[in-house]
Design an enzyme around this catalytic site. Structure first.
Site, PDB file in Angstrom:
ATOM      1  N   ALA A 153       0.831  -1.207   0.000  1.00 51.50           N
ATOM      2  CA  ALA A 153       0.000   0.000   0.000  1.00 51.50           C
ATOM      3  C   ALA A 153       0.863   1.254   0.000  1.00 51.50           C
ATOM      4  O   ALA A 153       0.562   2.227  -0.709  1.00 51.50           O
ATOM      5  CB  ALA A 153      -0.928  -0.007   1.211  1.00 51.50           C
ATOM      6  N   TYR A 154       1.939   1.240   0.777  1.00 49.96           N
ATOM      7  CA  TYR A 154       2.834   2.401   0.813  1.00 49.96           C
ATOM      8  C   TYR A 154       3.466   2.628  -0.557  1.00 49.96           C
ATOM      9  O   TYR A 154       3.479   3.759  -1.069  1.00 49.96           O
ATOM     10  CB  TYR A 154       3.918   2.181   1.867  1.00 49.96           C
ATOM     11  CG  TYR A 154       4.947   3.284   1.935  1.00 49.96           C
ATOM     12  CD1 TYR A 154       4.624   4.531   2.461  1.00 49.96           C
ATOM     13  CD2 TYR A 154       6.249   3.076   1.477  1.00 49.96           C
ATOM     14  CE1 TYR A 154       5.562   5.548   2.522  1.00 49.96           C
ATOM     15  CE2 TYR A 154       7.194   4.085   1.545  1.00 49.96           C
ATOM     16  CZ  TYR A 154       6.844   5.316   2.066  1.00 49.96           C
ATOM     17  OH  TYR A 154       7.790   6.329   2.124  1.00 49.96           O
ATOM     18  N   ALA A 155       3.967   1.564  -1.165  1.00 49.36           N
ATOM     19  CA  ALA A 155       4.580   1.699  -2.490  1.00 49.36           C
ATOM     20  C   ALA A 155       3.560   2.175  -3.515  1.00 49.36           C
ATOM     21  O   ALA A 155       3.895   2.946  -4.423  1.00 49.36           O
ATOM     22  CB  ALA A 155       5.193   0.371  -2.927  1.00 49.36           C
ATOM     23  N   THR A 157       1.085   4.231  -2.990  1.00 51.18           N
ATOM     24  CA  THR A 157       0.917   5.686  -2.854  1.00 51.18           C
ATOM     25  C   THR A 157       2.078   6.421  -3.497  1.00 51.18           C
ATOM     26  O   THR A 157       1.897   7.482  -4.109  1.00 51.18           O
ATOM     27  CB  THR A 157       0.776   6.119  -1.388  1.00 51.18           C
ATOM     28  OG1 THR A 157       1.998   5.912  -0.660  1.00 51.18           O
ATOM     29  CG2 THR A 157      -0.370   5.399  -0.701  1.00 51.18           C
ATOM     30  N   LYS A 158       3.259   5.869  -3.387  1.00 49.03           N
ATOM     31  CA  LYS A 158       4.425   6.542  -3.961  1.00 49.03           C
ATOM     32  C   LYS A 158       4.498   6.360  -5.470  1.00 49.03           C
ATOM     33  O   LYS A 158       5.048   7.208  -6.186  1.00 49.03           O
ATOM     34  CB  LYS A 158       5.704   6.040  -3.288  1.00 49.03           C
ATOM     35  CG  LYS A 158       5.785   6.416  -1.813  1.00 49.03           C
ATOM     36  CD  LYS A 158       5.708   7.928  -1.592  1.00 49.03           C
ATOM     37  CE  LYS A 158       5.952   8.303  -0.149  1.00 49.03           C
ATOM     38  NZ  LYS A 158       5.967   9.777   0.054  1.00 49.03           N
TER      39      LYS A 158
END
Length: 245
Positions: A153-155, A157-158
């Site tokens: 999920a973090y990747a 967003t980036k």
């Protein structure tokens, strides 16, 4: 107080970690720095004090990066204090980790709000207000290529930040404003180190050919390059990770 000669930078998330290192570096390079923070005025004041004690110029201004009214007020304040804006650095963001199958969707929404909407809202104001010769610098991550489990999920967003960066660079054709992203690898910040076993930290440090973790100052150096002399670097994601990928 106002100035139309000194370059002026806004650094979101500028009160701690990489953001503070960026704010201190840009101030050391002679810029007046607006340290934007979300909710910890003591940390922001400490960052400003460190800059001013070293002979620089800085002011702390609170803003929720995902709130367009607060971000507009942040840019208004920078212009009132220093006469204009030349550099905007989007370091503000959050990282909540879990495998895709386990991630709480509320955590996904929180990251999307801070990392995607926040970058979009700040970039929108920056695109409207940054002066000719300026720079907009977003923050991505090397995990978009490293693909560590737990970072889905973090990747994601980036990855959205990468797309915004590349498109905005082209939308600003003719303005003499560069738009780039810095994508750190494993970096020794509290956000990164929190909850990791020492064995995992050692493994990540050994992954780079330089055999260490990055430091916030290493990332700030790349930002200073993009904010200053790098006028022919535009529409790029700069992987600042010691050679991990």
């Amino acid at each position: 107080m106002s100035s139309t000669t000194a370059r002026v930078a806004i650094v979101t998330g500028g009160s701690g970690g990489i953001g503070r290192a960026v704010a201190e570096r840009l101030a050391a390079d002679g810029m007046a720095v607006v340290v934007s923070y979300a909710g910890n005025p003591e940390r922001a004041d400490a960052a400003v004090e460190a800059i001013t004690t070293a002979g620089g110029t800085a002011t702390a201004v609170q803003a929720d990066v995902a709130d367009e009214r607060q971000v507009s007020a942040l840019f208004d304040r920078a212009e009132e204090l220093y006469g204009g804006i030349d550099v905007v650095v989007n370091t503000a963001g959050i990282m909540l980790l879990a495998p895709l199958v386990d991630l709480d969707l509320d955590d996904f929404d929180r990251m999307h709000r801070a990392n995607v909407r926040g970058t979009f809202v700040v970039s929108q104001q920056a695109a409207r207000r940054v002066r000719s010769g300026g720079a907009i610098i977003n923050f991505s991550t090397s995990v978009t290529k490293l693909a560590f489990p737990g970072y889905t999920a973090y990747a994601a967003t980036k990855g959205a930040v990468d797309a915004m960066t590349l498109v905005l660079a082209r939308e600003l054709r003719g303005r003499d404003i560069t738009v780039n992203a810095v994508a750190p690898g494993p970096t020794a910040t509290p956000l990164f180190l929190d909850g990791k076993a020492q064995a995992d930290i050692d493994r990540l440090a050994a992954a780079a050919p330089l055999e260490r973790l990055g430091m916030p100052a290493d990332i700030a150096e790349s930002v200073a390059f993009l904010a200053g002399p790098a006028r022919w670097v535009n529409g790029q994601v700069l992987y600042t990770n010691g050679g991990v990928i």
